[in-house]
Motif scaffolding. Structure first.
Motif, short mmCIF file in Angstrom:
data_model
loop_
_atom_site.label_atom_id
_atom_site.label_comp_id
_atom_site.label_asym_id
_atom_site.label_seq_id
_atom_site.Cartn_x
_atom_site.Cartn_y
_atom_site.Cartn_z
N PHE A 99 3.35 -0.97 15.37
CA PHE A 99 3.40 -1.15 13.91
C PHE A 99 2.32 -0.29 13.24
N PHE A 100 1.17 -0.16 13.87
CA PHE A 100 0.11 0.70 13.33
C PHE A 100 0.62 2.13 13.22
N ASP A 101 1.31 2.62 14.27
CA ASP A 101 1.88 3.98 14.23
C ASP A 101 2.81 4.14 13.04
N GLN A 102 3.63 3.14 12.79
CA GLN A 102 4.56 3.18 11.66
C GLN A 102 3.78 3.23 10.35
N MET A 103 2.71 2.46 10.25
CA MET A 103 1.90 2.44 9.03
C MET A 103 1.22 3.78 8.79
N VAL A 104 0.81 4.46 9.86
CA VAL A 104 0.22 5.80 9.73
C VAL A 104 1.29 6.77 9.25
N ARG A 105 2.48 6.70 9.85
CA ARG A 105 3.56 7.61 9.46
C ARG A 105 3.95 7.45 8.00
N ASP A 106 4.01 6.20 7.51
CA ASP A 106 4.47 6.02 6.13
C ASP A 106 3.33 6.02 5.10
N GLY A 107 2.10 6.28 5.54
CA GLY A 107 0.99 6.45 4.61
C GLY A 107 0.23 5.19 4.27
N ARG A 108 0.60 4.05 4.87
CA ARG A 108 -0.15 2.82 4.59
C ARG A 108 -1.49 2.80 5.30
N MET A 109 -1.64 3.61 6.35
CA MET A 109 -2.91 3.78 7.06
C MET A 109 -3.22 5.27 7.12
N PRO A 110 -4.50 5.62 7.23
CA PRO A 110 -4.88 7.04 7.18
C PRO A 110 -4.50 7.80 8.44
N GLN A 111 -4.45 9.10 8.31
CA GLN A 111 -4.26 9.98 9.45
C GLN A 111 -5.54 9.99 10.29
N PRO A 112 -5.42 10.23 11.59
CA PRO A 112 -6.61 10.26 12.44
C PRO A 112 -7.37 11.57 12.32
N LYS A 113 -8.54 11.59 12.92
CA LYS A 113 -9.34 12.81 13.05
C LYS A 113 -9.27 13.22 14.51
N ARG A 114 -9.44 14.50 14.78
CA ARG A 114 -9.49 14.97 16.16
C ARG A 114 -10.92 15.38 16.46
N VAL A 115 -11.46 14.78 17.50
CA VAL A 115 -12.82 15.10 17.96
C VAL A 115 -12.69 15.54 19.41
N VAL A 150 4.23 -7.72 -2.79
CA VAL A 150 5.30 -7.11 -2.01
C VAL A 150 6.61 -7.83 -2.25
N ASP A 151 6.55 -9.15 -2.42
CA ASP A 151 7.76 -9.94 -2.61
C ASP A 151 8.35 -9.82 -4.01
N ALA A 152 7.58 -9.30 -4.97
CA ALA A 152 8.08 -9.17 -6.34
C ALA A 152 9.21 -8.14 -6.39
N PRO A 153 10.20 -8.35 -7.24
CA PRO A 153 11.31 -7.39 -7.35
C PRO A 153 10.79 -5.99 -7.70
N GLY A 154 11.30 -5.00 -6.99
CA GLY A 154 10.90 -3.62 -7.24
C GLY A 154 9.50 -3.29 -6.76
N ARG A 155 8.90 -4.15 -5.91
CA ARG A 155 7.54 -3.91 -5.44
C ARG A 155 7.47 -3.96 -3.90
N GLY A 156 8.51 -3.45 -3.25
CA GLY A 156 8.53 -3.44 -1.78
C GLY A 156 7.59 -2.36 -1.25
N TRP A 157 7.51 -2.29 0.06
CA TRP A 157 6.62 -1.31 0.69
C TRP A 157 6.96 0.11 0.25
N GLU A 158 8.26 0.38 0.06
CA GLU A 158 8.65 1.74 -0.32
C GLU A 158 8.09 2.10 -1.70
N ASP A 159 7.83 1.12 -2.56
CA ASP A 159 7.28 1.39 -3.88
C ASP A 159 5.76 1.53 -3.84
N TRP A 160 5.14 1.10 -2.75
CA TRP A 160 3.69 1.13 -2.65
C TRP A 160 3.16 2.54 -2.48
N ARG A 161 3.92 3.38 -1.78
CA ARG A 161 3.44 4.75 -1.47
C ARG A 161 3.25 5.59 -2.69
#
Length: 88
Positions: free
Chosen positions: A37-53, A77-88
């Motif tokens: 789920f963390f990977d999915q959150m990174v892909r959709d922008g809910r979590m930041p991209q990693p750094k490479r060291v 999130v449960d409000a109409p028109g306020r799903g995860w897709e609207d958060w981005r």
């Protein structure tokens, strides 16, 4: 025997500070989700991209916490028109 100057200036108990850079699994655990789920959150922008060291891929703990803080509350999130897709 006298202690070296640098040892004498150290506190008896060193404070424990969490690492700044976290692995993928540590990052997922830090925010309370599975690695998949963390990977999915990174892909959709809910979590930041990693750094490479070097060869390592790590996430900045402070940035993770800022992204987590910005996540909508459950009622938002449960409000109409306020799903995860609207958060981005």
């Amino acid at each position: 025997m006298a202690k070296a100057r640098s040892e004498a200036s150290l506190p008896a108990v060193m404070p424990i500070t969490p690492p700044r850079g976290l692995s993928r699994l540590e990052s997922a655990r830090h925010i309370g989700v599975s690695a998949t789920f963390f990977d999915q959150m990174v892909r959709d922008g809910r979590m930041p991209q990693p750094k490479r060291v070097g060869a390592r891929v790590i996430w900045d703990r402070v940035k993770l916490e800022a992204y987590f803080e910005a996540l909508p509350e459950e009622a938002e999130v449960d409000a109409p028109g306020r799903g995860w897709e609207d958060w981005r």
